[in-house]
Design an enzyme around this catalytic site. Structure first.
Site, PDB file in Angstrom:
ATOM      1  N   HIS A  13     -55.630  84.965 -40.230  1.00  0.00           N
ATOM      2  CA  HIS A  13     -54.848  86.139 -39.829  1.00  0.00           C
ATOM      3  C   HIS A  13     -53.377  85.798 -39.963  1.00  0.00           C
ATOM      4  CE1 HIS A  13     -52.395  87.948 -36.489  1.00  0.00           C
ATOM      5  NE2 HIS A  13     -52.767  89.033 -37.126  1.00  0.00           N
ATOM      6  N   ARG A  63     -53.433 104.967 -38.001  1.00  0.00           N
ATOM      7  CA  ARG A  63     -54.442 105.025 -39.062  1.00  0.00           C
ATOM      8  C   ARG A  63     -55.578 104.058 -38.707  1.00  0.00           C
ATOM      9  NH1 ARG A  63     -55.728 102.990 -44.288  1.00  0.00           N
ATOM     10  NH2 ARG A  63     -56.694 104.630 -45.517  1.00  0.00           N
TER      11      ARG A  63
END
Lengths: 401, 401
Positions: free
Chosen positions: B203, B361
């Site tokens: 990540h 989103r």
């Protein structure tokens, strides 16, 4: 201020999941604003200034594994020393008897349907009183994961919470500093995830919550609430199954009050919403919380009836669908819906999120998660497909009966 | 009161994830206590009385899909009409250029490693300014799911938030009612999940946040912050891989300040904690937030260096591990760790949880979730096994270099 605040292990959508016990050390200096959040009724409302503050202030009293199931998790003063039976005087004792019977009955019925898997049992207690029985059937012939838990919690709620619950100024008159309010919570909670994508997931949970009259809060009465529900989460719609499931819920409701089914059906539709997706996790059922504006005996009877309705509502559906052949695509769709289930439980379910953040028996709390789940980026459905029909019904809840 | 509060789509642990824009309708009547929560530094601290109140008050401005990537998502006043280059004057423009270059470079490198999968791109904008590019490679030869997103957000923060950030009484002197404070946020965010259980998940996320000087808040200066990090989440430990990964992070840090690596390594260990399990999700890396107590140009350079270090830190590890044969049990263990990753992201990651609850989103926010994950009830490890060693390192963070 309470001397200690400890979490429960009820892996449910339950106020009783916010139950706390007092048997441990003192770490309450930062504790200020805990009250109990509940569902859409305002009778018990979370007013924490900061949930993180709350969470930091709450710690875990480690549960102790037990070799054997005790006859009761109640304290002796609640009738634990006597044999629990349905003729026991206290609602606490009768509710414990009810949920333990329901656990036995549901687990037995599930083992029969599964044919291969057996429930593994973990019994535990807490030094300050209370305890629980977790039963999990994992990787059976029919069930991917089936958990059926009961727990009993003795706790103490801060006076702010009690005032919020009561909606009045008990002990709020300046000089009088009321102490923490003792409470009792007990519940059964279960999530059943079958392997076959045509066999639906089931969740049910019934719980009872009661406060004592605290000795140092003059005039504070004993109060009680019931909560619970049963809901169905299929990956594919068989209309006859959904109708059957809702009909059994309605029958249970109608025995007590004709307004219950429509009211609790809507409550269920309103509660199990994955808000960030604007869809429900499934096709609903019944849900209620903070129910105390009916006769207590009637609500005990109603909760009992609901718990007894789990087997006739669900088992025939699993029997019918457990062996239907399916494709890899259909399995993937089930796995995607399982991902949605995880999203609801970890993000929104109040019992789960609060339980996780405050401690509690993690394995009991997270037994609600499926064995496996899936997330595809930007998954799109073709209108009119069976998958689309399910999603449409999750977005636009229907009247099934 | 702000006229509107809208979420961003940054699927990150980022303050910029709390960014909001103003292009939409008014629904702020209930809005009271939003300030920006950040990591362990107190400079921007969430002080909402009730997160649920906040969440109810925040609504979604629907993003608009775009056919083509614009040269810039900046407003014209920020230099969008000119060609973005590293010689552009504003930090906004140079940060956007940096994250878009990083997105291009990382995606290209990942496609080379994967050999089969290609990134699918979604471009979107918001009417009030800003937008983003989501790129996802799903079910490739090497990667189960790889998402690399950039986004640019224009928003308005309520004056309370600005005061909390400033830590002073701007506009807090009774008569003067300050208006909302405009801000700008931009970031890159990525999660890479390989298929092979010996190849680790990565990540990374780098972000820049800036407030304007609001016209109706006399004396309120323009302020800015940097945040970000890169961290590694393997299912199995190859000590040479973890050492390599941390060494590259340290090299990037050491170019700017010798205190950075130890400080940001610890910050990372402290942030990525699955609190209900008392374990970290992985083996760390670096993490920082609300960084503004250094020279702005230096921090821009540092963020750029960190983003550039992603490829040399990660790609060699994947190359080395992507084809190692593995057993079903090893795959199951990876899937269990993926389940933990889901738990962290859905329960604790501030950007994800806030993004989910306020809109944004969804597909960009949840691209961080793995394609598949697993939860076994009461999974136990035998001491000394490779799986146990990984868990031990997640519980007791180590100094790898």
């Amino acid at each position: 201020m309470p001397t200690a605040v400890l979490p429960t292990t009820l892996p449910t959508t339950s106020k009783s999941s916010y139950a706390v016990t007092t048997a441990s050390a003192t770490f309450s200096t930062k504790f200020r604003h805990l009250t109990f959040s509940s569902s859409s009724t305002p009778s018990l409302r979370l007013r924490s200034r900061s949930r993180s503050l709350l969470v930091r202030a709450v710690a875990i009293e480690k549960e102790v594994p037990e070799e054997q199931r005790p006859d009761s998790f109640l304290r002796e003063s609640d009738g634990a020393s006597s044999t629990i039976s349905s003729s026991s005087p206290s609602v606490r004792a009768r509710f414990e008897k009810m949920i333990r019977d329901a656990q036995d009955d549901v687990c037995a019925a599930l083992e029969v349907v599964d044919g291969a898997g057996k429930f593994k049992e973990d019994v535990w207690s807490r030094p300050g009183g209370g305890g629980g029985i977790s039963r999990v059937l994992q990787n059976g012939a029919v069930f991917e994961k089936a958990g059926v838990n009961v727990s009993v919690v003795y706790g103490v709620m801060p006076p702010e919470a009690y005032r919020a619950a009561k909606g009045a100024s008990v002990g709020n008159d300046g000089d009088v500093k009321p102490g923490p309010v003792p409470f009792f919570a007990a519940g059964i909670s279960s999530v059943l995830h079958p392997k076959n994508p045509f066999a639906p997931t089931l969740h049910f949970n019934y719980r009872y919550f009661e406060t004592d009259a605290p000795k140092d809060t003059p005039g504070a009465p004993r109060r009680w609430w019931f909560g619970g529900g049963t809901d169905l989460t299929p990956a594919y719609i068989f209309e006859e199954d959904v109708k059957h499931f809702h009909s059994v819920q309605k029958q249970a409701c109608d025995k007590f009050d004709p307004t219950f089914y429509p009211r609790f059906k809507k409550w269920c539709d309103d509660y199990f919403v994955i808000k960030h997706r604007n869809e429900r996790r499934g096709l609903g059922g019944i849900f209620f919380d903070d129910l105390n504006d009916y006769d207590q005996e009637m609500l005990l009877g109603f909760s009992t009836e609901c718990a007894k309705s789990v087997i006739p509502a669900y088992i025939p559906i699993v029997e019918k669908r457990k062996d239907i052949p399916f494709t890899e695509q259909q399995k993937d769709w089930q796995q995607l819906r399982r991902g949605r289930y995880v999203e609801f439980n970890l993000v929104y379910d109040r019992g789960t999120t609060f339980g996780l953040k405050t401690g509690g028996r993690i394995e009991s709390i997270l037994v609600s998660l499926p064995l496996t789940a899936r997330w595809e980026y930007n998954h799109q459905l073709k209108e009119g497909t069976e998958e689309w029909k399910l999603l449409d019904a999750c977005i636009n809840p229907k009247e099934w009966i």
